[in-house]
Scaffold this motif. Structure first.
Motif, short mmCIF file in Angstrom:
data_model
loop_
_atom_site.label_atom_id
_atom_site.label_comp_id
_atom_site.label_asym_id
_atom_site.label_seq_id
_atom_site.Cartn_x
_atom_site.Cartn_y
_atom_site.Cartn_z
N LEU B 45 -2.57 -11.11 -22.63
CA LEU B 45 -3.04 -12.50 -22.67
C LEU B 45 -1.86 -13.46 -22.65
O LEU B 45 -1.84 -14.45 -21.92
N LEU B 47 1.09 -12.79 -21.59
CA LEU B 47 1.93 -12.58 -20.42
C LEU B 47 1.33 -13.22 -19.17
O LEU B 47 1.94 -13.22 -18.11
N PHE B 48 0.12 -13.74 -19.30
CA PHE B 48 -0.59 -14.36 -18.19
C PHE B 48 0.30 -15.24 -17.32
O PHE B 48 0.31 -15.07 -16.10
N PRO B 49 1.05 -16.19 -17.89
CA PRO B 49 1.90 -17.04 -17.06
C PRO B 49 2.89 -16.25 -16.24
O PRO B 49 3.15 -16.58 -15.08
N VAL B 50 3.45 -15.19 -16.82
CA VAL B 50 4.45 -14.40 -16.11
C VAL B 50 3.79 -13.61 -14.98
O VAL B 50 4.31 -13.55 -13.86
N TYR B 52 1.15 -14.40 -13.42
CA TYR B 52 0.83 -15.38 -12.39
C TYR B 52 2.06 -15.68 -11.53
O TYR B 52 1.99 -15.69 -10.30
N MET B 53 3.19 -15.89 -12.20
CA MET B 53 4.40 -16.26 -11.49
C MET B 53 4.82 -15.15 -10.51
O MET B 53 5.16 -15.43 -9.36
N PHE B 67 -8.63 -20.90 -1.28
CA PHE B 67 -9.60 -21.52 -2.17
C PHE B 67 -10.87 -20.70 -2.13
O PHE B 67 -11.38 -20.41 -1.06
N PRO B 68 -11.43 -20.28 -3.23
CA PRO B 68 -10.93 -20.44 -4.60
C PRO B 68 -9.66 -19.60 -4.85
O PRO B 68 -9.50 -18.57 -4.23
N PRO B 69 -8.81 -20.07 -5.76
CA PRO B 69 -7.54 -19.38 -6.02
C PRO B 69 -7.76 -18.01 -6.66
O PRO B 69 -8.69 -17.84 -7.45
N LYS B 70 -6.93 -17.06 -6.28
CA LYS B 70 -6.99 -15.73 -6.89
C LYS B 70 -5.72 -15.49 -7.69
O LYS B 70 -4.64 -15.88 -7.26
N LEU B 71 -5.89 -14.85 -8.86
CA LEU B 71 -4.71 -14.58 -9.68
C LEU B 71 -3.86 -13.47 -9.04
O LEU B 71 -2.66 -13.62 -8.86
#
Lengths: 300, 304
Positions: B45, B47-50, B52-53, B67-71
């Motif tokens: 949870l 680490l989500f930002p990482v 994503y990056m 669109f829609p965005p995918k992770l």
């Protein structure tokens, strides 16, 4: 006179210590203390950065408290955010550090890195803009719609009644910083023999152990973590900027720091911005003193 | 130095004891497993930002603006990194020069900061002398003043000292940061006085005590402080103070990739790759350092 003599003698006796501190203190006074004093002076002036500051006494403070209704709103918002983010972030940091300590060392290392890594990832805050996106395709809206919790998408980032909770949630999420690291290191430093002694003295469970042994042994780290938590919780502002933009709709998540940046970086009224900084400074000191009172009760 | 051998023996004994005695309330294997699983879920949870990056850097351009965005990336590609390396090969100043600038600032800055700050923390943590209380308070409270309003006075100071357009404009203000100092000070308070007293009786001077006894004992704090200063110097673009291209840092160069608009679609992929590169260096240092922290167990067994 006598007192002065004793002081001088004491200073002479400790001259090696002063010498050790000197290199740091030179930089500290030049690049940290002097600018703060200068900013405090600016807070009593009308200063637009281009022209020389013009002394106007307490005018900046008077305007902030008596004429600026948005500032009052900013103080309210800051307190609401801080009341949640400060304690929640602090307790979360501590609990995670405590749990990590229970695991084997190698596992603990990996987890420490996992929990701290987001603090090092620059503009990763954009992920939260996707999660809380207003569209029905935003992750949160998507999930809630799919499972029928809501029938229509929620405007997380535009509806002023949702903005503040979202900002609080994201701020807590991102609050594992240096306080967490100091807890991880501090718990490792607690002497094992104390736990053994405590077990003999009749400590029954982990919670008692935590309250009577671990926490009292970590007072310096607890204080450090608290200073960090208080400072960060009262400085929330960037999160709202990145998520909902500046200024936030209806000033729903406008904080003291947002207000300060508004005057300092956009309107170029450094005098007013400095006055806001001074007020924020005193609020933080006050919170810090209150926490010290609380900390003296731990383990009793 | 007899005190050091004493210290080592003491520590070793404590370590042996540690491994041989099990705590009464120790958790079962199953409990550990459960705890580990809970922590890893939480970790995911956080680490989500990482995540994503990293995914963003591996996406082809059409997926980035999907669109829609995918992770998660659908068709991972290293094109972004290839583009980045192509740009790096054709910079105005060779990339190695940017790298040298960054390394110089980061290495001199972090080591210098740890040395000066720890030397100031030790007297404040362990001794009372005229002014010690006042300086400690100043150090703590300096953490609480907003940086936006000190920016202007700092700029004026740096320009009056003729430091503009030099590495020192970035390094010197970092020397004055108090976060790492305050952290080390807190850990030093826990070192027993008797240990320092013993070293003094053995004839060691304060500098020697600091380097050989105090600093090793607060290694976890010193390493944490090191990581903090490393990270902040590494991402410092220095754009306010450094104007000459060949003195600029990697962070500055990579931040320029976005172009003037800062939202350039064409460079979005390259930018995502660059942010991974910027992120990887401090995380690697952190990982190496953190492994070290855990293997030292610095102050254990040193309490009175």
């Amino acid at each position: 006179m006598r007192k002065l003599k004793i002081t001088l003698r004491e200073m002479k006796r400790n001259r090696v210590l002063y010498l050790m501190m000197l290199p740091f203190l030179i930089f500290f006074f030049t690049f940290a203390v002097y600018p703060v004093l200068q900013a405090i002076y600016y807070s009593f002036t009308d200063y637009n950065i281009l022209e020389a500051p013009n002394f106007i006494g307490l005018e900046n403070y008077r305007k902030l408290f008596l004429e600026d209704t948005i500032f009052i709103k900013a103080i309210q918002n800051t307190f609401i955010i801080a009341v949640f983010v400060g304690p929640l972030g602090y307790i979360l940091s501590y609990l995670l550090a405590w749990m990590i300590n229970e695991l084997p060392h190698w596992l603990g290392t990996i987890l420490t890195v996992i929990f701290y890594a987001p603090s090092m990832a620059g503009n990763s805050i954009m992920i939260f803009a996707l999660i809380f996106s207003n569209d029905s395709t935003g992750y949160l809206n998507g999930i809630l719609l799919k499972y029928g919790f809501i029938s229509e998408r929620i405007l997380w980032l535009s509806d002023s009644s949702y903005i503040l909770p979202v900002v609080i949630l994201v701020s807590v999420w991102m609050s594992l910083g240096v306080g967490f690291l100091s807890f991880v290191a501090g718990i490792k430093g607690v002497d094992e023999a104390q736990y053994e002694a405590a077990a003999i003295d009749g400590i029954r469970n982990r919670w008692q152990e935590l309250w009577y042994v671990t926490l009292p042994n970590m007072k310096p780290q607890l204080l450090f973590g608290a200073v960090m938590s208080i400072t960060n919780a009262l400085s929330v502002g960037g999160v709202a900027d990145a998520l909902v933009g500046f200024p936030s709709p209806n000033y729903a998540s406008h904080t003291i720091v947002n207000h300060l940046n508004d005057y300092g970086l956009i309107r170029m009224e450094m005098g007013r911005a400095s006055a806001i900084a001074v007020i924020l400074f005193f609020i933080m000191i006050l919170c810090n003193l209150l926490f010290r009172k609380f900390l003296s009760k731990v383990g009793t | 130095m007899s005190i050091i051998s004493k210290l080592k023996k003491h520590r070793k004994g404590r370590l042996d004891m540690r491994s041989s005695t099990a705590r009464q309330s120790s958790r079962s294997f199953l409990g550990n497993l459960l705890l580990g699983i809970v922590l890893f879920l939480l970790g995911f949870l956080f680490l989500f930002p990482v995540i994503y990056m990293i995914n963003q850097a591996l996406k082809p351009l059409n997926e980035m603006y999907m669109f829609p965005p995918k992770l998660f990336v659908q068709n991972p590609t290293v094109n972004n990194f290839r583009d980045l390396s192509r740009i790096l090969a054709n910079t105005l100043v060779p990339f190695s020069r940017y790298l040298f600038n960054s390394l110089f600032v980061v290495i001199i800055g972090s080591i210098g900061h740890i040395l000066t700050a720890s030397m100031c923390a030790y007297p404040l943590a362990k001794y009372k002398f005229p002014g010690s209380k006042f300086i400690s308070a100043l150090i703590v409270y300096s953490l609480m003043f907003n940086a936006t309003v000190t920016m202007v006075p700092n700029f004026i100071t740096i320009s009056r000292l003729h430091l503009i357009d030099s590495y020192w404009a970035i390094i010197f203000p970092q020397f004055a940061s108090t976060l790492g100092l305050y952290l080390m000070m807190n850990f030093m308070e826990q070192i027993p006085d008797s240990l320092i007293e013993a070293a003094r009786i053995d004839g060691a001077g304060q500098f020697k005590i600091h380097i050989r006894i105090v600093l090793p004992l607060v290694k976890p704090a010193a390493i944490t402080a090191f990581i903090l200063v490393f990270q902040s110097l590494w991402i410092n673009t220095g754009d306010r103070y450094i104007y000459t291209e060949k003195l600029k840092s990697v962070a500055y160069m990579l931040s320029q990739l976005a172009g003037a608009s800062n939202v350039g679609v064409a460079r979005a992929g390259v930018l995502a790759a660059a942010s991974v590169i910027i992120f990887i260096i401090p995380v690697t240092v952190f990982l190496i350092m953190q492994t070290n922290v855990i293997s030292t167990m610095a102050t254990s067994g040193m309490k009175e």
